[in-house]
Design a protein around this motif. Structure first.
Motif, PDB file in Angstrom:
ATOM      1  N   ILE A 178       0.880  -1.072  -0.025  1.00 57.07           N
ATOM      2  CA  ILE A 178       0.106  -0.120   0.074  1.00 57.07           C
ATOM      3  C   ILE A 178       0.792   1.246  -0.051  1.00 57.07           C
ATOM      4  O   ILE A 178       0.799   2.347  -0.789  1.00 57.07           O
ATOM      5  N   TRP A 212      -2.214  -5.264  -0.867  1.00 55.34           N
ATOM      6  CA  TRP A 212      -2.602  -3.826  -1.399  1.00 55.34           C
ATOM      7  C   TRP A 212      -3.610  -4.123  -2.325  1.00 55.34           C
ATOM      8  O   TRP A 212      -4.264  -2.804  -2.638  1.00 55.34           O
ATOM      9  N   GLY A 264      -7.286   5.978   3.335  1.00 55.97           N
ATOM     10  CA  GLY A 264      -5.910   6.578   3.142  1.00 55.97           C
ATOM     11  C   GLY A 264      -5.659   6.381   1.694  1.00 55.97           C
ATOM     12  O   GLY A 264      -5.501   7.439   1.066  1.00 55.97           O
ATOM     13  N   THR A 303      -3.334   5.953   6.517  1.00 50.68           N
ATOM     14  CA  THR A 303      -2.291   4.498   6.453  1.00 50.68           C
ATOM     15  C   THR A 303      -1.700   4.440   7.513  1.00 50.68           C
ATOM     16  O   THR A 303      -1.569   3.224   7.928  1.00 50.68           O
ATOM     17  N   ALA A 336      -6.944   2.088   6.169  1.00 47.98           N
ATOM     18  CA  ALA A 336      -6.262   1.952   4.983  1.00 47.98           C
ATOM     19  C   ALA A 336      -7.026   2.373   3.859  1.00 47.98           C
ATOM     20  O   ALA A 336      -6.361   3.127   2.783  1.00 47.98           O
TER      21      ALA A 336
END
Lengths: 557, 313
Positions: free
Chosen positions: A85, A147, A168, A134, A165
C-alpha cells in the motif's frame, strides 16, 4: 545571459533563488511555488519509501527460513500489505510526477508556475492526510488484505483496519486527480511562445500522458474502495454472493484502475530516461515522434488490458483471449521505446556519469521486466505462474527496477538544478552499480522460485524454495545499502557540496537556461523557443567530434 | 521433489505449457542478448573521445527502419498470441467421461470428494492417465487451486462453481497449494496430489476410512432408508442394538463368533441372512441394489461413530 547582453540589455539585480526566498516555516507550508511543493513531496515520499522499505526488510528476514522463525502469520501478512500500500500509492504513484514533474514541468515549458498553484499545494496536504490514515492503520494494528483489497476477504472476513487503510488510499487518489488536472492544464495553457507540442521534451509528454491516466483511472479506484467500505461498514450486499453480490466485480473495478496505475508508475520513468540518454550520448533522441506516439499508445491501450490479471479468476474464455491479445499489443510500444533508446547511443559521444549509469540500468531492468511480461500475456503460461513469485519478480522489475532506477537517475541528473549543489560523483557511480547488482540479486531468483511454483504472500513455504529465498534476501541487503547510500552523500552535498553551475551537464532544455537553483518565478525573461528538444547536433548528423573537454563543458550553446 | 531448475511435467497439459514457456524463454534470451549487446557495443565504441566514425547519419537509419522493427515486433507478438491462445483453447473443456471430483475450499483447508463419496482433506488421490475434472467452490473467501507439477491453477469462488481438468501422466506425490491470498494461514493451505496407477486407485478407494462428514450422511441414510424403524432404541421390533457394536466380537446364531468390522457390517446390510446374531430372528431384508458403495460407507461410518459416542459417555 549571453544572449541578453548581446541584445544590449542590462543585467538584472541579484535576487534570492527559490530556496532562499523565505526561510520561515509558513513560507514552506503555505507556499504555492511548484518548486517548493516538489521539495515537500520529495521529503514526504522519502519518508514513505523508507517506511515501506522497513516493512519489507522484516518480510525478507522472515523468509530466510521456510517455517516462520521471526513473525506470526498475521504480522507477516500485515507487513507485506503495508509494504504494498505504501510503496504503490505513497511512493511510486507520486514519486516522479509529484517531485520532478512538479519541479520541472513549468521549467521545461517555460512557465512561471503550474496552472493551479493552490490546488497543487492542496494536493500535497491531501497526500499527507492520506498518509496519516494509512500509518494510523498500521499503528492501530495493521491491515492484512494485501494492497489489492480483494473481496470478499476485505469486505467480510478480515478483522483488521481495512477502513483506515482504504480511506487513506481513497484520499490519496484525490491528490492524484488534482495533480493530473493541474499538469494537463499547465501543458495545454502555459507553454512558452514557440514551444509547440512537438517541441516538448519527452519528459513533458510522459507527465502529460501520465496525468491523463491519473484523471481517467483514479475515480474507478475511489469507487471500488467505497464499495468495499459500503459492504464492510454499512453491510450493503455488493460483493457477498450469499446476498446476490459478485466478488469478481471488485477485481474488474480494481484492475481497471490498477493496471493503468502501472503505467502511471512507469511512463514518467520513461520520460526521465529519454532526457538523460540524449544528454550523455550527445545525440538527438532516435525517433522522437515514435516515442511520443508510443507513450500515448501505452496510456490509451493501458485501459483495456486489465483482464490479464484475471485469467484464473473464472472470467469467460473470450474475455481472456481479448485481454491476452491487447496485452501483447501494448508490449509493442514499450519495445519501440527500448529500441529507440538503444539506437540513440549509436554514433554518440557517450560519457558515463551517475545519471547515465542509472538510466542505462533502467533500460536493462525494464527490458528484462518487459520480456517477462510476455510470459504473463500468454494465457497458458500465465495460468501457471500467476500469483507466484514470477509475478512478484515481473512487477518489481518494472516498478522498482524500472521506475525507482529512473527516479534515482532523475535525482542525480537534476540535483544540481534543484539544490544548486554538486554531489560526490564516485560515490554516486558506486551506488548506481550497486543498485543494479543488488536489484538483480534480489529479484532474479524470484523468477525461478515462481516458475517452480512458490506462491506469493506465503509466510511459510515448502523447504525446496529456501535456496531462492536466501539468495533473494541476501540480494535485498545489498539493495538496501544501495538505497541508503544516496541518502547519505546527497544530504552531505547539501552542506559541503560544491556550487553547481547553471548547466553542469551541457544539456539542452529550458530548465538549464535559468539559475541553479532557479529564481522563484523560474525565468528572469520570458523564454522563446525556436527549435525542438535534444538539439545536441544538426539534424541528419550524429554527435559532434569536438574533443572531450568541449563535449563535457557546453555551458553556453 | 523439485530439482533446482526443473519442475516435473506430470500432466499432458504441463508438456504443452512448457513448450510455450521454452519458446518465450528463447525469444526473450535472444532479445536480451541483442539489446544488451548493442548497448555494450555502442557504449564501448562510441565512448566519449573514441576515434569511431560520427558525422552524418547513414541513410538506412530512417523512418523505414523504425517502421520495420515496429512491424517485426507486432508480428512476433501476434504469433505468440496465436500459439499460446490455441493451446489454451484446446485445453478449455474437460473431455467426456472424465472422473468428476468435487473440491470445497475453506479457510484454510482443501476438502475433496470422490464420485463414490470417499472424502479427503488436504489431499487428492487421482488415477494415472485418466482425465480428472474438478468442480470447485469455496465456503468463504476466494482461494486458488494450484498444482505446479500439472501447470494448472484456478480460483475457487464463494457462491459460484469453477472447474479445471487435467490428466496426470506421472505417478507420484505432487504439492497442492492455495495461490490466492485468503487470510492468516494462507501459506498453510497446502495439500498433496497423489497420482496412482488405475488399479491402485481403485483399491485405495475401497479402503478409505470414513470421516465425520460421512457419518453425518450415514445418520441421514439410517433414517431415510428405514434402518431406524427396527434398530433405533425406541423401536418395538426386536433387532440388535448398534451402539457400541463396531469392533466388538459378535456371537452368531450358528455358534460362530465374528468381529464387527467394515466387511461384517457391509455383509449384514447386503446379505442379512448370512450372519444372523444369536437370539434374533432373520427378519431383516437385503438392501442390495438399494444402496450404493458411498452410502454403505456412510452407514458404516455412522455405526462406527455410535461406538465412539458410547465410549465418550
Amino acid at each position: 545571459m549571453t544572449d541578453a547582453l548581446l541584445a544590449g540589455e542590462l543585467p538584472l539585480p541579484p535576487r534570492p533563488d527559490y530556496l532562499r526566498h523565505g526561510a520561515t516555516i509558513s513560507s514552506w507550508l503555505a507556499t504555492t511555488d511548484h518548486k517548493r511543493i516538489a521539495i515537500l513531496y520529495a521529503i514526504t515520499i522519502t519518508f514513505f519509501f523508507f517506511m515501506g522499505g522497513a516493512a519489507i526488510t522484516a518480510v525478507r528476514l522472515e523468509l530466510f527460513q521456510p517455517n516462520g522463525w521471526l513473525l506470526t502469520s498475521d504480522t507477516y501478512n500485515k507487513l507485506f500489505s503495508f509494504h504494498g500500500i505504501i510503496m504503490v500509492w505513497f511512493f511510486l504513484v507520486p514519486s516522479i510526477p509529484n517531485t520532478f514533474g512538479n519541479f520541472l514541468l513549468p521549467l521545461m515549458i517555460g512557465a512561471p508556475d503550474v496552472a493551479f498553484p493552490r490546488l497543487n499545494l492542496f494536493s500535497w496536504y491531501l497526500t499527507v492526510a492520506a498518509g496519516a490514515f494509512t500509518v494510523y492503520a498500521l499503528v492501530a494494528g495493521g491491515v492484512d488484505t494485501g494492497w489489492t483489497f480483494y473481496t470478499p476477504y476485505s469486505s467480510m472476513f478480515s478483522n483488521t483496519h481495512v477502513f483506515a487503510a482504504a480511506a487513506g488510499v481513497f484520499v490519496v487518489g484525490f491528490a492524484s486527480i488534482a495533480t493530473g488536472v493541474n499538469f494537463i492544464t499547465t501543458t495545454h495553457m502555459l507553454r512558452a511562445p514557440g514551444m509547440t507540442w512537438f517541441r516538448l521534451p519527452l519528459f513533458v509528454w510522459a507527465i502529460y500522458a501520465t496525468s491523463l491516466i491519473m484523471v481517467l483511472a483514479t475515480p474507478v479506484l475511489a469507487i471500488s474502495l467505497l464499495l468495499v467500505i459500503a459492504e464492510r461498514v454499512l453491510g450493503l450486499p455488493i460483493f457477498d454472493p450469499a446476498r446476490g453480490g459478485d466478488p469478481i466485480l471488485f477485481q474488474h473495478l480494481f484492475w481497471f484502475y490498477s493496471h493503468p496505475a502501472v503505467y502511471i508508475m512507469v511512463l514518467p520513468a520513461m520520460g526521465v530516461v529519454s532526457e538523460i540518454i540524449p544528454c550523455f550520448a550527445r545525440r538527438r533522441i532516435f525517433g522522437y515522434d515514435f516515442m511520443v506516439y508510443a507513450m500515448l499508445a501505452i496510456a490509451g491501450v493501458g485501459f483495456f488490458v486489465w483482464g490479464h490479471h484475471m485469467f484464473v479468476s473464472g472470467q469467460s474464455a473470450l474475455a481472456s483471449l481479448v485481454f491476452s491479445f491487447l496485452s501483447f499489443i501494448i508490449a509493442v510500444p514499450s519495445a519501440i521505446k527500448v529500441f529507440n533508446w538503444t539506437a540513440s547511443l549509436y554514433r554518440g559521444q557517450i560519457s558515463f556519469e551517475s545519471p547515465m549509469l542509472y538510466a542505462l540500468g533502467f533500460v536493462g531492468l525494464f527490458t528484462t521486466g518487459g520480456l517477462s511480461g510476455l510470459f504473463l500475456a500468454s494465457i497458458p503460461v500465465d495460468i501457471h505462474v500467476t500469483d507466484t513469485y514470477f509475478v512478484v519478480a515481473h512487477f518489481h522489475y518494472i516498478m522498482v527496477g524500472g521506475s525507482v532506477s529512473a527516479f534515482f537517475a532523475g535525482l542525480h541528473f537534476w540535483w544540481p538544478k534543484v539544490t544548486g549543489k554538486l554531489y560526490p560523483e564516485s560515490w554516486a557511480k558506486f551506488a548506481a552499480i550497486l543498485m543494479y547488482a543488488g536489484f538483480n540479486m534480489t529479484f532474479l531468483p524470484q523468477f525461478f522460485a515462481g516458475y517452480l511454483g512458490m506462491p506469493r504472500r506465503y509466510h511459510t513455504y515448502p523447504a525446496e524454495f529456501q535456496i531462492y529465498n536466501v539468495m533473494s534476501s541476501a540480494g535485498a541487503a545489498v539493495l538496501a545499502i544501495a538505497y541508503l547510500l544516496p541518502l547519505g552523500y546527497l544530504t552531505w552535498s547539501l552542506f559541503y557540496g560544491g556550487k553547481a553551475a547553471k548547466n553542469p551537464w551541457g544539456a539542452t532544455g529550458l530548465e538549464w537556461t535559468t539559475g541553479s537553483p532557479p529564481p522563484p518565478k523560474n525565468f528572469d525573461r520570458q523564454p522563446r523557443v525556436d527549435r525542438g528538444p535534444y538539439a545536441y547536433h544538426a539534424e541528419g548528423m550524429s554527435a559532434g567530434t569536438d574533443p572531450p573537454e568541449m563535449q563535457n563543458a557546453r555551458e553556453t550553446r | 521433489m523439485n530439482s533446482l531448475f526443473r519442475l516435473p511435467e506430470a500432466s499432458t497439459h504441463a508438456v504443452t505449457v512448457d513448450h510455450i514457456f521454452y519458446l518465450l524463454l528463447f525469444l526473450s534470451g535472444a532479445t536480451v542478448v541483442l539489446v544488451f549487446g548493442l548497448i555494450l557495443l555502442f557504449a564501448v565504441r562510441y565512448r566519449r573521445g573514441s576515434p569511431a566514425k560520427r558525422g552524418p547519419m547513414p541513410e538506412i537509419l530512417s523512418r523505414e527502419f523504425e517502421i520495420g522493427w515496429t512491424v517485426a515486433t507486432l508480428l512476433t507478438f501476434a504469433f505468440l498470441f496465436w500459439w499460446a491462445s490455441s493451446a489454451d483453447l484446446s485445453s478449455l473443456a474437460a473431455p467426456t467421461g472424465a472422473l468428476e471430483i468435487h473440491v470445497v475450499a475453506k479457510q484454510w483447508m482443501w476438502k475433496t470428494q470422490h464420485p463414490n463419496g470417499a472424502r479427503e482433506i488436504n489431499a487428492l488421490h487421482v488415477p494415472l492417465d485418466k482425465p480428472v475434472h474438478l468442480l470447485m467452490s469455496s465456503q468463504d473467501v476466494i482461494h486458488s487451486f494450484f498444482v505446479p507439477a500439472f501447470r494448472v491453477k484456478k480460483d475457487v469462488l464463494p457462491g459460484r462453481d469453477t472447474d479445471i481438468w487435467f490428466q496426470a501422466n506421472k505417478s507420484g506425490t505432487f504439492p497442492l497449494l492455495c495461490a490466492e491470498y485468503c487470510g492468516t494461514n494462507h501459506s498453510m493451505m497446502r495439500g498433496k496430489i497423489v497420482v496412482m496407477r488405475q488399479d491402485d486407485y481403485a483399491k485405495w478407494l475401497v479402503q478409505q476410512p470414513e470421516g465425520d462428514d460421512l457419518a453425518h450422511d450415514g445418520a441421514r441414510l439410517f433414517v431415510s432408508q428405514g434402518c431406524s424403524g427396527c434398530h433405533a432404541v425406541s423401536s418395538n421390533v426386536h433387532a440388535p442394538r448398534l451402539a457400541g457394536l463396531y469392533g466388538r466380537a459378535v456371537q452368531l446364531a450358528d455358534g460362530r463368533t465374528v468381529s464387527a468390522d467394515d466387511a461384517y457390517i457391509r455383509d449384514s446390510i447386503l446379505q442379512p441372512k448370512r450372519d444372523v446374531v444369536a437370539g434374533f430372528e432373520p427378519i431383516m431384508p437385503s438392501f442390495k441394489g438399494l444402496l450404493d458403495d458411498g452410502e454403505i460407507q456412510s452407514l458404516t461410518a455412522y455405526i462406527r461413530s455410535l461406538r465412539e459416542e458410547q465410549q465418550n459417555d
